[in-house]
Design a protein around this motif. Structure first.
Motif, PDB file in Angstrom:
ATOM      1  N   GLN A  80      -6.511 -11.186   6.285  1.00  0.00           N
ATOM      2  CA  GLN A  80      -7.764 -11.175   7.040  1.00  0.00           C
ATOM      3  C   GLN A  80      -8.744 -10.115   6.555  1.00  0.00           C
ATOM      4  O   GLN A  80      -9.955 -10.341   6.557  1.00  0.00           O
ATOM      5  N   ASP A  81      -8.232  -8.932   6.161  1.00  0.00           N
ATOM      6  CA  ASP A  81      -9.115  -7.815   5.828  1.00  0.00           C
ATOM      7  C   ASP A  81      -8.416  -6.858   4.872  1.00  0.00           C
ATOM      8  O   ASP A  81      -7.393  -6.255   5.229  1.00  0.00           O
ATOM      9  N   LEU A  82      -8.980  -6.701   3.697  1.00  0.00           N
ATOM     10  CA  LEU A  82      -8.386  -5.826   2.688  1.00  0.00           C
ATOM     11  C   LEU A  82      -8.486  -4.354   3.090  1.00  0.00           C
ATOM     12  O   LEU A  82      -7.529  -3.594   2.941  1.00  0.00           O
ATOM     13  N   LEU A  83      -9.625  -3.927   3.644  1.00  0.00           N
ATOM     14  CA  LEU A  83      -9.802  -2.524   4.022  1.00  0.00           C
ATOM     15  C   LEU A  83      -8.811  -2.114   5.113  1.00  0.00           C
ATOM     16  O   LEU A  83      -8.196  -1.043   5.036  1.00  0.00           O
ATOM     17  N   ALA A  84      -8.638  -2.944   6.123  1.00  0.00           N
ATOM     18  CA  ALA A  84      -7.674  -2.630   7.186  1.00  0.00           C
ATOM     19  C   ALA A  84      -6.255  -2.585   6.633  1.00  0.00           C
ATOM     20  O   ALA A  84      -5.457  -1.728   7.034  1.00  0.00           O
ATOM     21  N   ALA A  85      -5.932  -3.469   5.694  1.00  0.00           N
ATOM     22  CA  ALA A  85      -4.600  -3.459   5.090  1.00  0.00           C
ATOM     23  C   ALA A  85      -4.376  -2.176   4.288  1.00  0.00           C
ATOM     24  O   ALA A  85      -3.277  -1.613   4.307  1.00  0.00           O
ATOM     25  N   VAL A  86      -5.417  -1.698   3.616  1.00  0.00           N
ATOM     26  CA  VAL A  86      -5.297  -0.439   2.873  1.00  0.00           C
ATOM     27  C   VAL A  86      -5.090   0.728   3.836  1.00  0.00           C
ATOM     28  O   VAL A  86      -4.263   1.612   3.583  1.00  0.00           O
ATOM     29  N   ILE A  87      -5.827   0.738   4.950  1.00  0.00           N
ATOM     30  CA  ILE A  87      -5.659   1.805   5.946  1.00  0.00           C
ATOM     31  C   ILE A  87      -4.236   1.786   6.501  1.00  0.00           C
ATOM     32  O   ILE A  87      -3.591   2.833   6.629  1.00  0.00           O
ATOM     33  N   VAL A  88      -3.732   0.597   6.806  1.00  0.00           N
ATOM     34  CA  VAL A  88      -2.354   0.478   7.305  1.00  0.00           C
ATOM     35  C   VAL A  88      -1.370   0.952   6.241  1.00  0.00           C
ATOM     36  O   VAL A  88      -0.428   1.695   6.538  1.00  0.00           O
ATOM     37  N   ALA A  89      -1.589   0.555   4.999  1.00  0.00           N
ATOM     38  CA  ALA A  89      -0.671   0.938   3.923  1.00  0.00           C
ATOM     39  C   ALA A  89      -0.679   2.448   3.671  1.00  0.00           C
ATOM     40  O   ALA A  89       0.342   3.016   3.280  1.00  0.00           O
ATOM     41  N   LEU A  90      -1.813   3.101   3.912  1.00  0.00           N
ATOM     42  CA  LEU A  90      -1.881   4.550   3.705  1.00  0.00           C
ATOM     43  C   LEU A  90      -1.337   5.347   4.885  1.00  0.00           C
ATOM     44  O   LEU A  90      -0.748   6.417   4.698  1.00  0.00           O
ATOM     45  N   THR A  91      -1.535   4.853   6.097  1.00  0.00           N
ATOM     46  CA  THR A  91      -1.130   5.630   7.278  1.00  0.00           C
ATOM     47  C   THR A  91       0.276   5.294   7.772  1.00  0.00           C
ATOM     48  O   THR A  91       0.917   6.145   8.384  1.00  0.00           O
ATOM     49  N   LEU A  92       0.747   4.101   7.516  1.00  0.00           N
ATOM     50  CA  LEU A  92       2.071   3.694   8.010  1.00  0.00           C
ATOM     51  C   LEU A  92       3.207   4.558   7.457  1.00  0.00           C
ATOM     52  O   LEU A  92       4.095   4.951   8.213  1.00  0.00           O
ATOM     53  N   PRO A  93       3.208   4.909   6.177  1.00  0.00           N
ATOM     54  CA  PRO A  93       4.307   5.751   5.673  1.00  0.00           C
ATOM     55  C   PRO A  93       4.333   7.171   6.252  1.00  0.00           C
ATOM     56  O   PRO A  93       5.351   7.848   6.159  1.00  0.00           O
ATOM     57  N   ALA A 128      -7.556   3.468  15.541  1.00  0.00           N
ATOM     58  CA  ALA A 128      -8.967   3.779  15.786  1.00  0.00           C
ATOM     59  C   ALA A 128      -9.773   3.731  14.497  1.00  0.00           C
ATOM     60  O   ALA A 128     -10.909   3.241  14.485  1.00  0.00           O
ATOM     61  N   LEU A 129      -9.211   4.199  13.411  1.00  0.00           N
ATOM     62  CA  LEU A 129      -9.878   4.134  12.117  1.00  0.00           C
ATOM     63  C   LEU A 129     -10.125   2.680  11.702  1.00  0.00           C
ATOM     64  O   LEU A 129     -11.210   2.341  11.216  1.00  0.00           O
ATOM     65  N   ILE A 130      -9.136   1.846  11.927  1.00  0.00           N
ATOM     66  CA  ILE A 130      -9.294   0.415  11.632  1.00  0.00           C
ATOM     67  C   ILE A 130     -10.368  -0.189  12.529  1.00  0.00           C
ATOM     68  O   ILE A 130     -11.232  -0.950  12.070  1.00  0.00           O
ATOM     69  N   ALA A 131     -10.347   0.160  13.807  1.00  0.00           N
ATOM     70  CA  ALA A 131     -11.324  -0.392  14.752  1.00  0.00           C
ATOM     71  C   ALA A 131     -12.746   0.035  14.397  1.00  0.00           C
ATOM     72  O   ALA A 131     -13.682  -0.774  14.471  1.00  0.00           O
ATOM     73  N   VAL A 132     -12.924   1.282  14.002  1.00  0.00           N
ATOM     74  CA  VAL A 132     -14.260   1.752  13.623  1.00  0.00           C
ATOM     75  C   VAL A 132     -14.752   1.020  12.377  1.00  0.00           C
ATOM     76  O   VAL A 132     -15.918   0.597  12.309  1.00  0.00           O
ATOM     77  N   SER A 133     -13.885   0.848  11.396  1.00  0.00           N
ATOM     78  CA  SER A 133     -14.301   0.141  10.176  1.00  0.00           C
ATOM     79  C   SER A 133     -14.675  -1.305  10.481  1.00  0.00           C
ATOM     80  O   SER A 133     -15.654  -1.826   9.951  1.00  0.00           O
ATOM     81  N   VAL A 171      -8.300 -10.648  15.026  1.00  0.00           N
ATOM     82  CA  VAL A 171      -6.915 -10.773  14.532  1.00  0.00           C
ATOM     83  C   VAL A 171      -6.394  -9.415  14.078  1.00  0.00           C
ATOM     84  O   VAL A 171      -5.284  -9.006  14.433  1.00  0.00           O
ATOM     85  N   VAL A 172      -7.204  -8.698  13.325  1.00  0.00           N
ATOM     86  CA  VAL A 172      -6.770  -7.392  12.814  1.00  0.00           C
ATOM     87  C   VAL A 172      -6.611  -6.396  13.950  1.00  0.00           C
ATOM     88  O   VAL A 172      -5.645  -5.632  13.993  1.00  0.00           O
ATOM     89  N   LEU A 173      -7.548  -6.395  14.902  1.00  0.00           N
ATOM     90  CA  LEU A 173      -7.451  -5.455  16.031  1.00  0.00           C
ATOM     91  C   LEU A 173      -6.257  -5.735  16.929  1.00  0.00           C
ATOM     92  O   LEU A 173      -5.700  -4.813  17.524  1.00  0.00           O
ATOM     93  N   ILE A 174      -5.871  -6.976  17.039  1.00  0.00           N
ATOM     94  CA  ILE A 174      -4.689  -7.302  17.857  1.00  0.00           C
ATOM     95  C   ILE A 174      -3.408  -6.939  17.117  1.00  0.00           C
ATOM     96  O   ILE A 174      -2.453  -6.441  17.712  1.00  0.00           O
ATOM     97  N   LEU A 175      -3.382  -7.160  15.804  1.00  0.00           N
ATOM     98  CA  LEU A 175      -2.152  -6.906  15.043  1.00  0.00           C
ATOM     99  C   LEU A 175      -1.945  -5.440  14.669  1.00  0.00           C
ATOM    100  O   LEU A 175      -0.801  -5.011  14.504  1.00  0.00           O
ATOM    101  N   ALA A 176      -3.006  -4.683  14.511  1.00  0.00           N
ATOM    102  CA  ALA A 176      -2.862  -3.297  14.031  1.00  0.00           C
ATOM    103  C   ALA A 176      -1.949  -2.450  14.923  1.00  0.00           C
ATOM    104  O   ALA A 176      -1.037  -1.786  14.411  1.00  0.00           O
ATOM    105  N   PRO A 177      -2.136  -2.444  16.251  1.00  0.00           N
ATOM    106  CA  PRO A 177      -1.202  -1.635  17.058  1.00  0.00           C
ATOM    107  C   PRO A 177       0.241  -2.143  16.984  1.00  0.00           C
ATOM    108  O   PRO A 177       1.186  -1.348  17.059  1.00  0.00           O
ATOM    109  N   GLU A 178       0.402  -3.445  16.812  1.00  0.00           N
ATOM    110  CA  GLU A 178       1.749  -4.015  16.750  1.00  0.00           C
ATOM    111  C   GLU A 178       2.474  -3.624  15.468  1.00  0.00           C
ATOM    112  O   GLU A 178       3.700  -3.595  15.443  1.00  0.00           O
ATOM    113  N   VAL A 179       1.742  -3.327  14.414  1.00  0.00           N
ATOM    114  CA  VAL A 179       2.370  -2.888  13.167  1.00  0.00           C
ATOM    115  C   VAL A 179       2.991  -1.505  13.351  1.00  0.00           C
ATOM    116  O   VAL A 179       4.066  -1.219  12.840  1.00  0.00           O
TER     117      VAL A 179
END
Length: 192
Positions: free
Chosen positions: A39-52, A140-145, A162-170
């Motif tokens: 759905q969104d490359l930028l949100a996926a990058v934010i998740v990939a950087l902050t999740l670890p 919040a960073l994902i939501a602001v972007s 879709v991204v806002l609903i899935l981000a907290p679940e990740v």
């Protein structure tokens, strides 16, 4: 007796909550991250950087907590062993007038156990706070972007929702692993 009664309950937390959460912590972020990526490359990058950052922090807290939990079990062992000895020898202690001295000794050991338990709880609550804060700031960073791109008209509302609903679940399974880690550490201390 103390190890059997309290240790069995602590092992239940390890097997019933911690291990299933580990399985979810591996699968849910991968599936959620791939869905966010579609759905969104930028949100996926934010998740990939902050999740670890969450597992790294959990490892650091785990190393710090292990020593405290081991000390707590040792203190409990000393307290329970001493208490059983005093109860078994109470008639003899009463005959020689030493019952009050032993009561003060039990009180001292009980206070030491209370302090050790409060230290473990303090670390547990602080680590949970940091895990929650890290996950909340990431979402919040994902939501602001997403919000900025929606205002500019560069992003669709469907993809944003879709991204806002899935981000907290990740982040949720990793936060739950962190929350259940301290109960699991007590169970592993009992097993050892």
């Amino acid at each position: 007796a103390a190890l059997t009664t309290r240790g069995i309950n602590a092992l239940d937390a390890y097997y019933a909550r911690y291990l299933p959460m580990l399985v979810l912590a591996v699968t849910v972020p991968i599936v959620g991250g791939v869905t966010i990526l579609t759905q969104d490359l930028l949100a996926a990058v934010i998740v990939a950087l902050t999740l670890p950052l969450i597992p790294v922090f959990m490892v650091l807290v785990g190393l710090y907590t292990k020593g405290r939990v081991d000390r707590q079990w040792r203190t409990l062992g000393v307290l329970s062993g001493h208490f059983l000895d005093v109860v078994a020898g109470l008639p003899t202690l009463a005959v020689f007038g030493r019952a009050k001295a032993q009561a003060a000794n039990i009180r001292r050991i009980g206070d030491a156990y209370r302090v050790a338990t409060l230290r473990v709880l303090r670390v547990s609550f602080l680590s949970s706070l940091v895990l929650e804060l890290l996950a909340t700031l990431s979402v919040a960073l994902i939501a602001v972007s997403i919000g900025l791109r929606l205002v500019e008209g560069n992003f669709t509302l469907y993809a944003g929702l879709v991204v806002l609903i899935l981000a907290p679940e990740v982040y949720l399974p990793l936060r739950m692993v962190g929350a259940n880690f301290h109960a699991a550490a007590e169970g592993l201390g009992a097993a050892e």
